[in-house]
Design a protein around this motif. Structure first.
Motif, PDB file in Angstrom:
ATOM      1  N   UNK A 132      26.757   6.320  40.676  1.00 45.36           N
ATOM      2  CA  UNK A 132      25.590   6.577  41.513  1.00 45.36           C
ATOM      3  C   UNK A 132      25.627   5.726  42.777  1.00 45.36           C
ATOM      4  N   UNK A 133      25.384   6.362  43.907  1.00 46.36           N
ATOM      5  CA  UNK A 133      25.358   5.661  45.184  1.00 46.36           C
ATOM      6  C   UNK A 133      26.678   5.599  45.900  1.00 46.36           C
ATOM      7  N   UNK A 134      27.779   5.866  45.216  1.00 53.79           N
ATOM      8  CA  UNK A 134      29.100   5.779  45.854  1.00 53.79           C
ATOM      9  C   UNK A 134      29.357   7.032  46.675  1.00 53.79           C
ATOM     10  N   UNK A 135      29.681   6.866  47.950  1.00 57.72           N
ATOM     11  CA  UNK A 135      30.011   8.002  48.802  1.00 57.72           C
ATOM     12  C   UNK A 135      31.369   8.568  48.412  1.00 57.72           C
ATOM     13  N   UNK A 136      31.419   9.872  48.237  1.00 55.04           N
ATOM     14  CA  UNK A 136      32.685  10.525  47.933  1.00 55.04           C
ATOM     15  C   UNK A 136      33.606  10.443  49.150  1.00 55.04           C
ATOM     16  N   UNK A 137      34.884  10.306  48.880  1.00 55.76           N
ATOM     17  CA  UNK A 137      35.836  10.072  49.968  1.00 55.76           C
ATOM     18  C   UNK A 137      35.839  11.219  50.973  1.00 55.76           C
ATOM     19  N   UNK A 138      35.788  12.449  50.494  1.00 56.09           N
ATOM     20  CA  UNK A 138      35.770  13.578  51.421  1.00 56.09           C
ATOM     21  C   UNK A 138      34.511  13.548  52.288  1.00 56.09           C
ATOM     22  N   UNK A 139      33.378  13.214  51.694  1.00 57.35           N
ATOM     23  CA  UNK A 139      32.134  13.132  52.468  1.00 57.35           C
ATOM     24  C   UNK A 139      32.229  12.055  53.538  1.00 57.35           C
ATOM     25  N   UNK A 140      32.854  10.925  53.198  1.00 57.33           N
ATOM     26  CA  UNK A 140      33.016   9.848  54.177  1.00 57.33           C
ATOM     27  C   UNK A 140      33.898  10.291  55.336  1.00 57.33           C
ATOM     28  N   UNK A 141      35.003  10.928  55.003  1.00 57.41           N
ATOM     29  CA  UNK A 141      35.942  11.387  56.024  1.00 57.41           C
ATOM     30  C   UNK A 141      35.276  12.396  56.963  1.00 57.41           C
ATOM     31  N   UNK A 142      34.570  13.365  56.391  1.00 51.85           N
ATOM     32  CA  UNK A 142      33.911  14.381  57.214  1.00 51.85           C
ATOM     33  C   UNK A 142      32.798  13.778  58.058  1.00 51.85           C
TER      34      UNK A 142
END
Length: 468
Positions: free
Chosen positions: A279-289
């Protein structure tokens, strides 16, 4: 073995209501105050476990770009080498070293080439083997080795007293543990493209970051490591949801505000694949986008592999998530996009039509500003015989607003099934020598170097890139 008691329950709080006098009796008042105190304590404990104790960091954090420049390749740099950074981290260690890694081959045994440039990797392994004798606890989370994977380094580490856990991601997610990061004494860290491989120090072009004296960031990255560690026991399963002590409030929406080299920055770590994100961790793809979406002027990408598809899963699937977002930035916001992909004999044949398609968006009439180049690492006759070497293995992006340094190639499998992580640093303001500007300088150096060729110049790269 469970997840180290991660699931904990509290007995429900019960009390009886007394008849309502005009004033509470002393015992009733004491009970009420006790309940309020306990509830306050539980809330604070929950916030502490989630990392919500504050989004600011008072540490004097120092961040350094580190690079591996392959031997025989001339590129000007003032950045320390990966070898120097790793050696400094090992020398500084007094309590603990945790390493998340794909595979281990720091000696020259696997290639049987008797390559002298393996000496740096062998030195790193020797220093690691000495740590337990110095009282330093060493833990290694590694992807479950394949049948052909060399095991000598891992067995030596276990004999030295290090704890090693193989994470069976092929069973858990269908991917591998592709992450590459270090944590030292809970205050220093490294994250970047370099594997625990001697070639990553002298025969492959790598880029990463070392961060020193930054316990707030190290503590957050440690939660990702602990997730790997928990999954490294026999017959482990992925919790759904993850317990609170793996959760974080340091993410895309609420990054950690701190000083990096005395310059204000907003920082967080992202992770993949989604099932490994608590919970709370940004997914890597979401961060990249999000980094692409935040750009107003330019997006510069350096990555070994770029495909608008999956690479390893079958059947192969179209996967345009990143490619679409780059095109949208160009068309809708007028952002300049430059992509520099790695080029070697192991490049996927499908990568080149995707890159040509992206480059074709660039047009003088529409003023769409897109350029695509390939980066070729030169090889001598002897160097060309070293397997899986002589490639630009970088995995980073820099914009006018932020820097992104990751561990994943840019194709579908890496974000859907494979374990990876990335550091995102927002530093939109111009300033002398900010981390974002230093990363941008590395990109500009590589882009304008003689090792970079236009994707349209097939004559320069066609015989050197992709399967024969």
């Amino acid at each position: 073995m469970g997840l180290d008691g991660a699931y904990k329950q509290l007995d429900p709080l019960e009390h009886r209501e007394a008849p309502a006098p005009k004033r509470p009796h002393g015992a009733a008042l004491f009970a009420i105050l006790s309940i309020l105190f306990l509830l306050t304590f539980l809330v604070l404990l929950h916030l502490r476990l989630r990392g919500d104790a504050g989004s600011a960091c008072d540490d004097s954090c120092r961040i350094v770009l580190v690079e591996s420049i392959p031997e025989g390749m001339t590129l000007a740099t003032s950045n320390p080498s990966t070898f120097e950074a790793w050696l400094e981290l090992l020398t500084a260690a007094t309590r603990s070293v945790d390493i998340a890694s794909f595979y281990w081959t720091l000696t020259n045994e696997d290639t049987r080439t008797h390559e002298p440039s393996a000496a740096q990797g062998e030195r790193i392994l020797a220093e690691l083997l000495r740590l337990p004798r110095r009282g330093v606890a060493v833990r290694v989370a590694v992807s479950a080795p394949s049948a052909k994977a060399p095991l000598d380094d891992l067995e030596a580490l276990e004999r030295s007293g290090a704890a090693v856990r193989a994470v069976d991601l092929p069973r858990l997610t269908g991917g591998v543990l592709h992450t590459k990061f270090w944590l030292v004494d809970g205050v220093h860290l490294y994250v970047g493209s370099a594997n625990m491989d001697w070639r990553s120090l002298t025969q492959v072009k790598e880029l990463g970051v070392a961060i020193y004296n930054c316990s707030c960031l190290a503590k957050d990255l440690a939660k990702i490591f602990e997730a790997y560690w928990a999954l490294g026991v026999p017959d482990a399963s992925i919790p759904a949801p993850w317990p609170d002590n793996y959760s974080t409030a340091i993410n895309l929406e609420t990054p950690m505000e701190l000083e990096l080299n005395d310059t204000a920055a907003a920082v967080y770590f992202s992770s993949s694949p989604p099932p490994l994100c608590a919970a709370g961790r940004t997914r890597d793809l979401d961060a990249l986008l999000a980094v692409i979406d935040g750009a107003e002027v330019f997006v510069d990408v350096a990555v070994m592999s770029y495909l608008a598809s999956t690479e390893f899963s079958r059947p192969e699937r179209f996967w345009p998530a990143i490619d679409d977002r780059l095109r949208r930035a160009v068309v809708e916001r007028g952002v300049r996009v430059r992509v520099m992909a790695g080029c070697w004999r192991h490049s996927r044949a499908a990568m080149f039509p995707f890159l040509r398609s992206l480059a074709a968006v660039g047009d003088n009439r529409t003023r769409y500003d897109v350029e695509v180049r390939l980066f070729l690492v030169p090889s001598s006759t002897a160097q060309s015989r070293i397997p899986f070497a002589r490639v630009n293995h970088n995995k980073f992006m820099v914009t006018d607003k932020a820097a992104y340094v990751g561990t994943s190639n840019w194709s579908g499998d890496y974000f859907e099934r494979t374990a990876g992580s990335a550091l995102v640093v927002a530093q939109p303001g111009a300033g002398s020598g900010t981390f974002r500007e230093r990363l941008q300088a590395v990109f500009e150096r590589d882009w304008s170097s003689r090792f970079s060729v236009d994707i349209a110049d097939t004559e320069s790269w066609g015989s050197r890139c992709g399967p024969r």
